[in-house]
Design a protein around this motif. Structure first.
Motif, PDB file in Angstrom:
ATOM      1  N   ILE A   1       3.017  -7.415  11.398  1.00 17.79           N
ATOM      2  CA  ILE A   1       3.270  -8.176  10.169  1.00 17.79           C
ATOM      3  C   ILE A   1       4.757  -8.470  10.027  1.00 17.79           C
ATOM      4  O   ILE A   1       5.144  -9.588   9.670  1.00 17.79           O
ATOM      5  N   VAL A   2       5.608  -7.495  10.301  1.00 17.12           N
ATOM      6  CA  VAL A   2       7.052  -7.715  10.204  1.00 17.12           C
ATOM      7  C   VAL A   2       7.488  -8.792  11.189  1.00 17.12           C
ATOM      8  O   VAL A   2       8.246  -9.699  10.832  1.00 17.12           O
ATOM      9  N   LYS A   3       7.006  -8.728  12.409  1.00 16.81           N
ATOM     10  CA  LYS A   3       7.350  -9.741  13.418  1.00 16.81           C
ATOM     11  C   LYS A   3       6.908 -11.126  12.956  1.00 16.81           C
ATOM     12  O   LYS A   3       7.655 -12.106  13.069  1.00 16.81           O
ATOM     13  N   ASP A   4       5.679 -11.212  12.459  1.00 19.21           N
ATOM     14  CA  ASP A   4       5.144 -12.507  12.042  1.00 19.21           C
ATOM     15  C   ASP A   4       5.865 -13.050  10.810  1.00 19.21           C
ATOM     16  O   ASP A   4       6.163 -14.247  10.740  1.00 19.21           O
ATOM     17  N   ALA A   5       6.139 -12.190   9.845  1.00 21.44           N
ATOM     18  CA  ALA A   5       6.855 -12.630   8.643  1.00 21.44           C
ATOM     19  C   ALA A   5       8.252 -13.116   9.001  1.00 21.44           C
ATOM     20  O   ALA A   5       8.728 -14.127   8.469  1.00 21.44           O
ATOM     21  N   ASP A   6       8.907 -12.434   9.914  1.00 21.01           N
ATOM     22  CA  ASP A   6      10.246 -12.811  10.358  1.00 21.01           C
ATOM     23  C   ASP A   6      10.231 -14.213  10.968  1.00 21.01           C
ATOM     24  O   ASP A   6      11.028 -15.077  10.595  1.00 21.01           O
ATOM     25  N   VAL A   7       9.310 -14.448  11.878  1.00 22.52           N
ATOM     26  CA  VAL A   7       9.211 -15.756  12.538  1.00 22.52           C
ATOM     27  C   VAL A   7       8.850 -16.854  11.531  1.00 22.52           C
ATOM     28  O   VAL A   7       9.477 -17.917  11.508  1.00 22.52           O
TER      29      VAL A   7
ATOM     30  N   CYS B   1      10.761 -12.704   3.303  1.00 27.19           N
ATOM     31  CA  CYS B   1       9.903 -12.015   4.282  1.00 27.19           C
ATOM     32  C   CYS B   1       8.963 -11.038   3.590  1.00 27.19           C
ATOM     33  O   CYS B   1       7.810 -10.876   4.011  1.00 27.19           O
ATOM     34  N   ALA B   2       9.454 -10.380   2.562  1.00 24.62           N
ATOM     35  CA  ALA B   2       8.609  -9.415   1.839  1.00 24.62           C
ATOM     36  C   ALA B   2       7.369 -10.097   1.275  1.00 24.62           C
ATOM     37  O   ALA B   2       6.255  -9.564   1.373  1.00 24.62           O
ATOM     38  N   LYS B   3       7.538 -11.265   0.693  1.00 19.46           N
ATOM     39  CA  LYS B   3       6.389 -11.971   0.109  1.00 19.46           C
ATOM     40  C   LYS B   3       5.435 -12.441   1.204  1.00 19.46           C
ATOM     41  O   LYS B   3       4.218 -12.330   1.073  1.00 19.46           O
ATOM     42  N   ILE B   4       5.987 -12.965   2.286  1.00 17.46           N
ATOM     43  CA  ILE B   4       5.143 -13.388   3.404  1.00 17.46           C
ATOM     44  C   ILE B   4       4.380 -12.183   3.955  1.00 17.46           C
ATOM     45  O   ILE B   4       3.170 -12.249   4.204  1.00 17.46           O
ATOM     46  N   GLY B   5       5.084 -11.092   4.156  1.00 18.24           N
ATOM     47  CA  GLY B   5       4.460  -9.884   4.681  1.00 18.24           C
ATOM     48  C   GLY B   5       3.365  -9.348   3.784  1.00 18.24           C
ATOM     49  O   GLY B   5       2.311  -8.891   4.265  1.00 18.24           O
ATOM     50  N   GLN B   6       3.581  -9.409   2.502  1.00 18.37           N
ATOM     51  CA  GLN B   6       2.575  -8.942   1.542  1.00 18.37           C
ATOM     52  C   GLN B   6       1.307  -9.783   1.650  1.00 18.37           C
ATOM     53  O   GLN B   6       0.194  -9.248   1.681  1.00 18.37           O
TER      54      GLN B   6
ATOM     55  N   LEU C   1       3.453  -1.361   1.596  1.00 14.93           N
ATOM     56  CA  LEU C   1       4.275  -0.916   2.722  1.00 14.93           C
ATOM     57  C   LEU C   1       4.725  -2.104   3.577  1.00 14.93           C
ATOM     58  O   LEU C   1       5.862  -2.133   4.064  1.00 14.93           O
ATOM     59  N   ALA C   2       3.861  -3.090   3.732  1.00 14.75           N
ATOM     60  CA  ALA C   2       4.228  -4.280   4.499  1.00 14.75           C
ATOM     61  C   ALA C   2       5.370  -5.030   3.824  1.00 14.75           C
ATOM     62  O   ALA C   2       6.322  -5.455   4.499  1.00 14.75           O
ATOM     63  N   ALA C   3       5.299  -5.196   2.518  1.00  9.66           N
ATOM     64  CA  ALA C   3       6.374  -5.888   1.803  1.00  9.66           C
ATOM     65  C   ALA C   3       7.690  -5.128   1.947  1.00  9.66           C
ATOM     66  O   ALA C   3       8.754  -5.731   2.142  1.00  9.66           O
ATOM     67  N   ILE C   4       7.629  -3.816   1.866  1.00 12.93           N
ATOM     68  CA  ILE C   4       8.843  -3.012   2.001  1.00 12.93           C
ATOM     69  C   ILE C   4       9.384  -3.105   3.428  1.00 12.93           C
ATOM     70  O   ILE C   4      10.594  -3.292   3.631  1.00 12.93           O
ATOM     71  N   ALA C   5       8.512  -2.985   4.407  1.00 16.58           N
ATOM     72  CA  ALA C   5       8.947  -3.091   5.808  1.00 16.58           C
ATOM     73  C   ALA C   5       9.616  -4.436   6.069  1.00 16.58           C
ATOM     74  O   ALA C   5      10.650  -4.502   6.745  1.00 16.58           O
ATOM     75  N   CYS C   6       9.034  -5.490   5.531  1.00 18.08           N
ATOM     76  CA  CYS C   6       9.613  -6.819   5.722  1.00 18.08           C
ATOM     77  C   CYS C   6      10.943  -6.947   4.979  1.00 18.08           C
ATOM     78  O   CYS C   6      11.863  -7.617   5.464  1.00 18.08           O
ATOM     79  N   SER C   7      11.059  -6.316   3.834  1.00 15.95           N
ATOM     80  CA  SER C   7      12.323  -6.349   3.082  1.00 15.95           C
ATOM     81  C   SER C   7      13.470  -5.760   3.882  1.00 15.95           C
ATOM     82  O   SER C   7      14.578  -6.281   3.866  1.00 15.95           O
ATOM     83  N   VAL C   8      13.203  -4.657   4.558  1.00 18.15           N
ATOM     84  CA  VAL C   8      14.286  -3.890   5.196  1.00 18.15           C
ATOM     85  C   VAL C   8      14.395  -4.108   6.702  1.00 18.15           C
ATOM     86  O   VAL C   8      15.221  -3.469   7.355  1.00 18.15           O
ATOM     87  N   HIS C   9      13.595  -5.010   7.260  1.00 15.45           N
ATOM     88  CA  HIS C   9      13.543  -5.120   8.724  1.00 15.45           C
ATOM     89  C   HIS C   9      14.874  -5.494   9.372  1.00 15.45           C
ATOM     90  O   HIS C   9      15.124  -5.153  10.515  1.00 15.45           O
ATOM     91  N   ASP C  10      15.759  -6.166   8.665  1.00 21.45           N
ATOM     92  CA  ASP C  10      17.057  -6.551   9.231  1.00 21.45           C
ATOM     93  C   ASP C  10      18.193  -5.646   8.762  1.00 21.45           C
ATOM     94  O   ASP C  10      19.366  -6.028   8.786  1.00 21.45           O
ATOM     95  N   TYR C  11      17.863  -4.432   8.378  1.00 18.11           N
ATOM     96  CA  TYR C  11      18.871  -3.490   7.892  1.00 18.11           C
ATOM     97  C   TYR C  11      19.996  -3.308   8.912  1.00 18.11           C
ATOM     98  O   TYR C  11      21.169  -3.225   8.538  1.00 18.11           O
ATOM     99  N   GLY C  12      19.652  -3.268  10.170  1.00 11.09           N
ATOM    100  CA  GLY C  12      20.672  -3.110  11.208  1.00 11.09           C
ATOM    101  C   GLY C  12      21.675  -4.248  11.209  1.00 11.09           C
ATOM    102  O   GLY C  12      22.877  -4.027  11.393  1.00 11.09           O
ATOM    103  N   ARG C  13      21.220  -5.471  11.006  1.00  8.87           N
ATOM    104  CA  ARG C  13      22.139  -6.616  10.968  1.00  8.87           C
ATOM    105  C   ARG C  13      22.940  -6.601   9.671  1.00  8.87           C
ATOM    106  O   ARG C  13      24.114  -6.974   9.654  1.00  8.87           O
ATOM    107  N   ILE C  14      22.316  -6.153   8.589  1.00  5.65           N
ATOM    108  CA  ILE C  14      23.029  -6.078   7.316  1.00  5.65           C
ATOM    109  C   ILE C  14      24.228  -5.147   7.440  1.00  5.65           C
ATOM    110  O   ILE C  14      25.324  -5.485   7.001  1.00  5.65           O
TER     111      ILE C  14
END
Length: 155
Positions: free
Chosen positions: A122-128, A38-43, A55-68
């Motif tokens: 961007i996080v939503k789109d990278a996730d999908v 996701c980080a690469k897609i987001g970037q 910042l987009a790459a970092i946001a995408c990296s950590v977006h599932d922190y809650g599930r982790i």
């Protein structure tokens, strides 16, 4: 060392603290792969859209922190908010504003029908897109609609 690399390295250490079990909704291998992918897609999406790519790459990296940290899909986006702020603050590499923006992006990434900040989108789109590229089913209509828009944008 870049903030992207250091954040991902810290996230991988955090993931290593947990054990894969039947209680987890997704394997820890998926969490590792999805985070980095996701980080690469987001970037790439950020560069295309004129958003801060780091910042987009970092946001995408950590977006599932809650599930982790919980092991559960249900409510994972909201569950990320406070623990993620703590995780990011501990690194000493982010401003208070950046921490808030990153935590908000994680908190809001599951709300695929609501339009948020450019970073959140961007996080939503990278996730999908990442789930799609690995063949995971897009179970909700809003995910499928978002995928159509993303594929039209990148083709």
């Amino acid at each position: 060392m870049s903030r992207i690399f250091s954040t991902q390295a810290n996230l991988l250490k955090k993931i290593a603290e947990f054990k894969d079990s039947a209680d987890r909704d997704h394997s820890l291998d998926w969490e590792r792969i999805h985070s980095i992918s996701c980080a690469k897609i987001g970037q790439i999406l950020a560069l295309k859209r004129g958003v801060d790519a780091e910042l987009a790459a970092i946001a995408c990296s950590v977006h599932d922190y809650g599930r982790i940290i919980t092991g559960k899909q249900r409510g994972h986006a909201a569950a990320a908010y406070a623990p993620l702020k703590h995780f990011l603050a501990e690194t000493g590499r982010f401003t208070a504003d950046e921490i808030e923006r990153l935590a908000q992006a994680a908190k809001n990434h599951s709300s695929k029908t609501e339009i948020g900040t450019p970073l959140e989108e961007i996080v939503k789109d990278a996730d999908v897109l990442d789930c799609y590229q690995y063949g995971l089913p897009l179970e909700r209509e809003e995910q499928r609609q978002r995928l159509k828009m993303i594929l039209a944008e990148i083709s």
